[in-house]
Design a protein around this motif. Structure first.
Motif, PDB file in Angstrom:
ATOM      1  N   GLU A  62     -25.843 -16.123  13.638  1.00  0.00           N
ATOM      2  CA  GLU A  62     -25.880 -15.025  14.617  1.00  0.00           C
ATOM      3  C   GLU A  62     -24.479 -15.301  15.509  1.00  0.00           C
ATOM      4  OE1 GLU A  62     -30.446 -14.266  15.777  1.00  0.00           O
ATOM      5  OE2 GLU A  62     -29.677 -16.178  16.260  1.00  0.00           O
ATOM      6  N   GLY A  63     -24.337 -14.191  16.314  1.00  0.00           N
ATOM      7  CA  GLY A  63     -23.399 -14.262  17.260  1.00  0.00           C
ATOM      8  C   GLY A  63     -23.899 -13.435  18.651  1.00  0.00           C
ATOM      9  N   ILE A  64     -23.496 -13.754  19.603  1.00  0.00           N
ATOM     10  CA  ILE A  64     -23.468 -13.253  20.947  1.00  0.00           C
ATOM     11  C   ILE A  64     -22.217 -12.633  21.331  1.00  0.00           C
ATOM     12  CG2 ILE A  64     -24.069 -13.481  23.170  1.00  0.00           C
ATOM     13  CD1 ILE A  64     -25.832 -15.802  22.445  1.00  0.00           C
ATOM     14  N   THR A  65     -22.119 -11.259  21.791  1.00  0.00           N
ATOM     15  CA  THR A  65     -20.859 -10.595  21.880  1.00  0.00           C
ATOM     16  C   THR A  65     -21.141  -9.635  23.061  1.00  0.00           C
ATOM     17  OG1 THR A  65     -18.997  -9.834  20.815  1.00  0.00           O
ATOM     18  CG2 THR A  65     -21.176  -9.089  20.176  1.00  0.00           C
ATOM     19  N   VAL A  66     -19.831  -9.035  23.319  1.00  0.00           N
ATOM     20  CA  VAL A  66     -19.901  -7.683  24.367  1.00  0.00           C
ATOM     21  C   VAL A  66     -19.844  -6.514  23.052  1.00  0.00           C
ATOM     22  CG1 VAL A  66     -18.274  -6.539  25.837  1.00  0.00           C
ATOM     23  CG2 VAL A  66     -18.404  -8.853  26.104  1.00  0.00           C
ATOM     24  N   GLY A  67     -20.912  -5.607  23.411  1.00  0.00           N
ATOM     25  CA  GLY A  67     -21.036  -4.403  22.567  1.00  0.00           C
ATOM     26  C   GLY A  67     -20.065  -3.448  22.772  1.00  0.00           C
ATOM     27  N   LEU A  68     -19.791  -2.716  21.724  1.00  0.00           N
ATOM     28  CA  LEU A  68     -18.975  -1.425  21.596  1.00  0.00           C
ATOM     29  C   LEU A  68     -18.901  -0.651  22.609  1.00  0.00           C
ATOM     30  CD1 LEU A  68     -19.071  -0.676  17.715  1.00  0.00           C
ATOM     31  CD2 LEU A  68     -17.513  -2.139  19.041  1.00  0.00           C
ATOM     32  N   ASN A  69     -20.165  -0.371  23.262  1.00  0.00           N
ATOM     33  CA  ASN A  69     -20.371   0.631  24.292  1.00  0.00           C
ATOM     34  C   ASN A  69     -19.620  -0.004  25.675  1.00  0.00           C
ATOM     35  OD1 ASN A  69     -21.665   3.055  25.577  1.00  0.00           O
ATOM     36  ND2 ASN A  69     -22.770   1.588  26.709  1.00  0.00           N
ATOM     37  N   LYS A  70     -19.437  -1.229  25.823  1.00  0.00           N
ATOM     38  CA  LYS A  70     -18.936  -1.872  27.017  1.00  0.00           C
ATOM     39  C   LYS A  70     -17.311  -1.997  26.681  1.00  0.00           C
ATOM     40  CE  LYS A  70     -19.008  -4.208  30.834  1.00  0.00           C
ATOM     41  NZ  LYS A  70     -19.589  -3.680  32.146  1.00  0.00           N
ATOM     42  N   ILE A  71     -16.909  -2.201  25.395  1.00  0.00           N
ATOM     43  CA  ILE A  71     -15.645  -2.332  24.774  1.00  0.00           C
ATOM     44  C   ILE A  71     -14.797  -0.896  25.099  1.00  0.00           C
ATOM     45  CG2 ILE A  71     -14.270  -2.468  22.868  1.00  0.00           C
ATOM     46  CD1 ILE A  71     -16.076  -4.625  22.038  1.00  0.00           C
TER      47      ILE A  71
END
Length: 123
Positions: A62-71
């Motif tokens: 798994e990974g934790i990330t900034v989502g596309l909506n924020k990007i």
């Protein structure tokens, strides 16, 4: 992320494209409307990352990330595709339909503040 950023938006985002079209651990098939997310890593990402970033036995899932909506709310998004092993995904990005895809690197091409930079061996 949410607490650290406290509602702030990004001025610039610089991302690389994975061989499967993921960007910033936004894997193919993730929801595109999330600001932050925990995501299951695709087998391609697991294989590449396990060898590229770690030595020895590492189990990635798994990974934790900034989502596309924020990007995509950033003032400028720079997407880099920089290795000849990514020719196939480069062609998918160029020819893919941004409105009917599950591949993040194709989806974000519809936004005017997104610019792709590629090494000339891909063109």
């Amino acid at each position: 992320y949410q607490t650290a950023l406290n509602g702030e938006e990004f001025d610039y985002v610089i991302l690389g494209v994975g061989m499967n079209g993921h960007i910033g651990l936004n894997e193919p098939g993730v929801p595109f409307d999330e600001d932050y997310l925990q995501t299951q890593l695709d087998d391609v990402t697991i294989n590449v990352a396990s060898h590229k970033y770690f030595s020895g036995d590492v189990t990635l899932t798994e990974g934790i990330t900034v989502g596309l909506n924020k990007i995509i709310k950033a003032g400028k998004v720079i997407v880099i595709i920089n290795h000849d092993t990514k020719k196939d995904i480069y062609q998918e990005i160029v020819n893919g339909d941004a409105h009917h895809t599950q591949v993040p690197a194709i989806y974000i091409k519809q936004f005017p503040q997104v610019n792709y930079y590629v090494t000339k061996n891909l063109i």
